[in-house]
Write a protein that holds these residues in place. Structure first.
Motif, short mmCIF file in Angstrom:
data_model
loop_
_atom_site.label_atom_id
_atom_site.label_comp_id
_atom_site.label_asym_id
_atom_site.label_seq_id
_atom_site.Cartn_x
_atom_site.Cartn_y
_atom_site.Cartn_z
N UNK A 158 0.84 -1.20 0.00
CA UNK A 158 0.00 0.00 0.00
C UNK A 158 0.88 1.26 0.00
N UNK A 159 1.92 1.26 0.78
CA UNK A 159 2.82 2.43 0.83
C UNK A 159 3.54 2.60 -0.51
N UNK A 160 3.97 1.50 -1.10
CA UNK A 160 4.67 1.57 -2.39
C UNK A 160 3.74 2.16 -3.45
N UNK A 161 2.45 1.74 -3.43
CA UNK A 161 1.50 2.25 -4.43
C UNK A 161 1.27 3.75 -4.23
N UNK A 162 1.17 4.16 -2.98
CA UNK A 162 0.95 5.59 -2.69
C UNK A 162 2.14 6.42 -3.18
N UNK A 163 3.32 5.95 -2.93
CA UNK A 163 4.51 6.67 -3.38
C UNK A 163 4.61 6.65 -4.90
N UNK A 164 4.19 5.53 -5.50
CA UNK A 164 4.23 5.44 -6.96
C UNK A 164 3.32 6.48 -7.59
N UNK A 165 2.16 6.69 -7.01
CA UNK A 165 1.24 7.72 -7.52
C UNK A 165 1.90 9.09 -7.49
N UNK A 166 2.64 9.37 -6.42
CA UNK A 166 3.29 10.67 -6.30
C UNK A 166 4.41 10.85 -7.34
N UNK A 167 5.01 9.75 -7.75
CA UNK A 167 6.17 9.84 -8.65
C UNK A 167 5.80 9.81 -10.13
N UNK A 168 4.51 9.61 -10.40
CA UNK A 168 4.07 9.69 -11.80
C UNK A 168 3.94 11.16 -12.17
N UNK A 169 4.64 11.59 -13.20
CA UNK A 169 4.74 13.00 -13.57
C UNK A 169 3.74 13.37 -14.66
N UNK A 170 3.62 14.68 -14.89
CA UNK A 170 2.77 15.16 -15.99
C UNK A 170 3.29 14.63 -17.33
N UNK A 171 4.60 14.51 -17.43
CA UNK A 171 5.19 13.96 -18.66
C UNK A 171 4.74 12.53 -18.88
N UNK A 172 4.66 11.75 -17.78
CA UNK A 172 4.16 10.38 -17.89
C UNK A 172 2.72 10.36 -18.37
N UNK A 173 1.91 11.21 -17.78
CA UNK A 173 0.48 11.23 -18.11
C UNK A 173 0.24 11.70 -19.54
N UNK A 174 1.14 12.51 -20.06
CA UNK A 174 1.01 12.99 -21.44
C UNK A 174 1.11 11.84 -22.45
N UNK A 175 1.64 10.71 -22.00
CA UNK A 175 1.74 9.55 -22.90
C UNK A 175 0.37 8.92 -23.18
N UNK A 176 -0.62 9.22 -22.34
CA UNK A 176 -1.95 8.63 -22.52
C UNK A 176 -2.61 9.28 -23.73
N UNK A 177 -2.88 8.49 -24.73
CA UNK A 177 -3.45 9.01 -25.99
C UNK A 177 -4.93 9.31 -25.82
N UNK A 178 -5.49 10.08 -26.78
CA UNK A 178 -6.90 10.47 -26.72
C UNK A 178 -7.82 9.26 -26.71
N UNK A 179 -7.51 8.25 -27.53
CA UNK A 179 -8.37 7.07 -27.55
C UNK A 179 -8.30 6.32 -26.22
N UNK A 180 -7.16 6.40 -25.53
CA UNK A 180 -7.05 5.78 -24.22
C UNK A 180 -7.89 6.51 -23.17
N UNK A 181 -8.03 7.83 -23.35
CA UNK A 181 -8.85 8.59 -22.41
C UNK A 181 -10.30 8.13 -22.45
N UNK A 182 -10.79 7.79 -23.63
CA UNK A 182 -12.16 7.26 -23.72
C UNK A 182 -12.26 5.93 -22.99
N UNK A 183 -11.24 5.08 -23.15
CA UNK A 183 -11.22 3.80 -22.43
C UNK A 183 -11.24 4.06 -20.93
#
Length: 702
Positions: A158-183
């Protein structure tokens, strides 16, 4: 014992043992046979029963109740729509949901505007692989330190997952394509549901989406197309503000609804009448009771308990009256735009019952009209001279005025303060209470305010100790406020909507002029709804009726007809004002003189059987002096059927727009009376009422 007897007993013993052994053998044989039947023949059935873990009840929505106006015209109805739903099993994994969401994204268009940053991060972890991301964003030493801190593996994870959420950056999230957003948007809705309960993924599917999904249902586990109903109104432009909206239960109210048996993904009324009468409109859901195995899979057909549609509401509103008055108000705003008129509010009540027949709020802005129906009960304005009827009766209540007393109206001079005077600054001479209402004397009302405060202007002295102290001035204002509340001015009207303004209290007085300002409507503020109730209270000889929108509750029918009557609102007396009928009669005569006297301020309405009071109040708008034009009244004056208020706020120039709108009210009502028009029986205003006890007669709705 002889030898023969002994031999006989020895022979009987083996025989008894043989019978016993035979019996035991037969019993064991029967037991073994039964065990064989249980294990071989009925084994599957008993195995299934041992795997049963719980009964699960799911619910399906039933149509909300319809809403009608007083003439039986539908104001709010249910329109059939088809929604896409997902029913999850307890064993459904994120991977399975993701697979279904990917398929659905190719079949439907899904709005992505509600996706949050946290949604994106969770989706990023699922689709990119949690372990892969952990390896990328943590060092081996970090992971070891985290694991060493926790005895339980799940706590470390649980702690590892919480820290992982904090370490995901805006640059990482930019990889999510538009068609993935619908999914993601689709899966987000799937995750919101509960096991074996249908969760809406998309509302109001179009024909193409329905066809494509129907062809592929075999590949979409848990997906279904569910017939539902959307709220529609042919009068939405008029009454949307009071009807309100329905939405999924807000998070901050989930506990409130959960204890009342609602599911957290239910749609409920969130404003207006939809909220006020939620428990009536919502109805009872259809229930399905499932028996499941240890894996959460149903093992038999569900037991179905039929639901019940919500109850139908009949309102006191008359939509013909409402729409015609809206058009009239817009017409008058446009006519007087040159005087700075940009808004107006009008309320019409059934004087016999307190029912709201029409409530109109219009504001001209940006070249178009904005519906501000809610302004009739949420906006408060200075009422000016329209409240002078309440002032006269307050004077009689506190015994500072004698019957028909004559006072000399002339400008009053106070040291260091503005001169007090009647309209135009001229002297009106010697006038009594009736003439003071007809000609709208400020000085007559000023005397009442001063006397309640303990100040005698003619002798320029206090009649009580320290009458001009802030404490005594406040006592005087509070006395007047208490009296005004008997009319509904500064008090709740009882209007059955979730919120209602009670006006604005202008605070503590600090000068002798403040009780005088209060007496002429230049201190506290009131809503148009309160002013209409005040007019009704005068019309009803001092009995204040609760203002209400609900007229009846009826059983729902599948067609557009009214069902069986379940409840009818009865006129409810909130209080009786504390003065004798002879004083009320004098105020009613004064109101009649306003419209029919030779010097009345609203003689333009003399062709109608109306009594009332005009008002002009000074306010400010953007630092500039402006005026409110007001009219309150009732009709017919000898046996009132309606009471009403008109408020036209913050005009640059005084124009008679209050009286022209009042004329529209009277004309529309007279025209409606020539058509079938039902008015509930209520208080008979023709004669003084002989009500021994004042009590609430309305039945409480649960």
């Amino acid at each position: 014992m002889d030898q023969n007897e002994k031999k006989k007993k020895k022979k009987q013993l083996p025989m008894r043992l043989n019978v016993l052994f035979l019996t035991v053998f037969i019993l064991f044989s029967a037991l073994i046979l039964r065990l064989g039947i249980v294990q071989i023949v009925e084994g599957d059935m008993y195995e299934q029963q041992t795997e049963e873990t719980e009964n699960i009840v799911t619910k399906s929505d039933t149509p909300r109740g319809k809403i009608f106006d007083e003439m039986g015209n539908i104001i709010v109805d249910n329109s059939p729509v088809f929604n896409l739903t997902y029913t999850a099993l307890q064993t459904d994994s994120h991977a399975k949901k993701l697979e279904i969401a990917e398929k659905l994204a190719k079949m439907i268009d899904k709005d992505t505007s509600k996706i949050t940053e946290r949604d994106k991060k969770d989706f990023y972890i699922i689709t990119r692989g949690q372990q892969t991301l952990v390896d990328q964003k943590f060092t081996a030493q970090e992971l070891e330190e985290i694991k060493s801190k926790h005895e339980e593996v799940k706590d470390a994870d649980r702690e590892i997952y919480t820290l992982l959420l904090e370490r995901i950056t805006e640059k990482d999230l930019a990889e999510i394509a538009d068609n993935e957003l619908e999914i993601l948007a689709i899966k987000r809705e799937m995750d919101r549901g509960f096991a074996l309960s249908p969760q809406v993924i998309k509302e109001d599917l179009n024909k193409k989406e329905i066809a494509v999904i129907s062809e592929n249902l075999s590949e979409l586990s848990g997906i279904d197309i569910h017939a539902d109903a959307a709220r529609i109104s042919p009068y939405e432009d008029s009454v949307a503000a009071i009807i309100g909206t329905t939405k999924q239960i807000p998070k901050e109210q989930q506990d409130f609804y959960a204890v009342r048996g609602y599911d957290l993904n239910d749609y409920v009324g969130t404003s207006g009448l939809e909220l006020q009468y939620e428990t009536l409109l919502n109805g009872v859901k259809e229930k399905k009771k499932y028996i499941t195995n240890k894996s959460g899979e149903p093992i038999s057909e569900p037991e179905i308990l039929a639901g019940e549609s919500g109850k139908d509401l009949v309102l006191t509103l008359n939509m013909q009256f409402q729409q015609q008055l809206e058009q009239a108000v817009e017409q008058e705003i446009l006519k007087f735009r040159g005087a700075g008129v940009d808004s107006a509010y009008a309320v019409v009540l059934d004087a016999r019952t307190g029912g709201v027949l029409a409530m109109v709020g219009k504001k001209y802005e940006g070249g178009t009209f904005k519906n501000e129906m809610y302004g009739t009960y949420l906006y408060a304005f200075r009422p000016g001279s329209s409240i002078k009827g309440a002032t006269i009766l307050t004077g009689y209540e506190h015994e500072v005025l004698s019957t028909g007393e004559v006072i000399y109206d002339r400008p009053l001079h106070f040291g260091g303060t503005t001169i007090k005077k009647s309209y135009g600054g001229r002297s009106l001479g010697h006038i009594n209470d009736i003439k003071a209402l007809e000609r709208s004397s400020n000085i007559y009302m000023d005397y009442i305010g001063m006397r309640i405060a303990g100040f005698d202007f003619d002798r320029y002295q206090c009649t009580i100790q320290n009458c001009t102290s802030e404490t005594n001035l406040e006592i005087a204002i509070n006395k007047m406020r208490s009296s005004f509340q008997q009319f509904g001015l500064g008090a709740p009207t009882g209007l059955d909507l979730p919120y209602e303004s009670i006006g604005y209290n202008s605070g503590k007085p600090n000068a002798i002029g403040h009780p005088m300002d209060f007496s002429i409507g230049q201190f506290d503020t009131y809503t148009p709804m309160q002013l209409a109730q005040y007019a009704s209270t005068i019309a009803n000889n001092g009995y204040r009726l609760q203002v209400h929108l609900l007229k009846e509750v009826r059983e729902s029918r599948p067609d557009e007809e009214l069902g069986k009557l379940l409840y009818r609102f009865e006129p409810t007396v909130l209080n009786q004002i504390k003065v004798d009928q002879k004083y009320i009669d004098r105020v009613k005569q004064g109101f009649y003189q306003v419209t029919h006297g030779s010097q009345g301020t609203a003689t333009a309405l003399r062709s109608y059987p109306v009594a009332g009071k005009t008002g002009t109040a000074q306010e400010e708008k953007n630092g500039r002096p402006v005026v409110n034009e007001v009219f309150i009244g009732y009709s017919p004056y000898d046996n009132p059927e309606i009471s009403f208020s008109i408020m036209v706020p913050k005009m640059h120039t005084e124009v008679p727009v209050n009286r022209t709108i009042a004329e529209h009210v009277l004309k529309i009502y007279e025209n409606l009376k020539t058509t079938p028009y039902e008015v509930n029986s209520g208080i008979d205003n023709k004669e003084t009422q002989k009500i021994e006890e004042v009590e609430e007669t309305g039945e409480e709705l649960q």
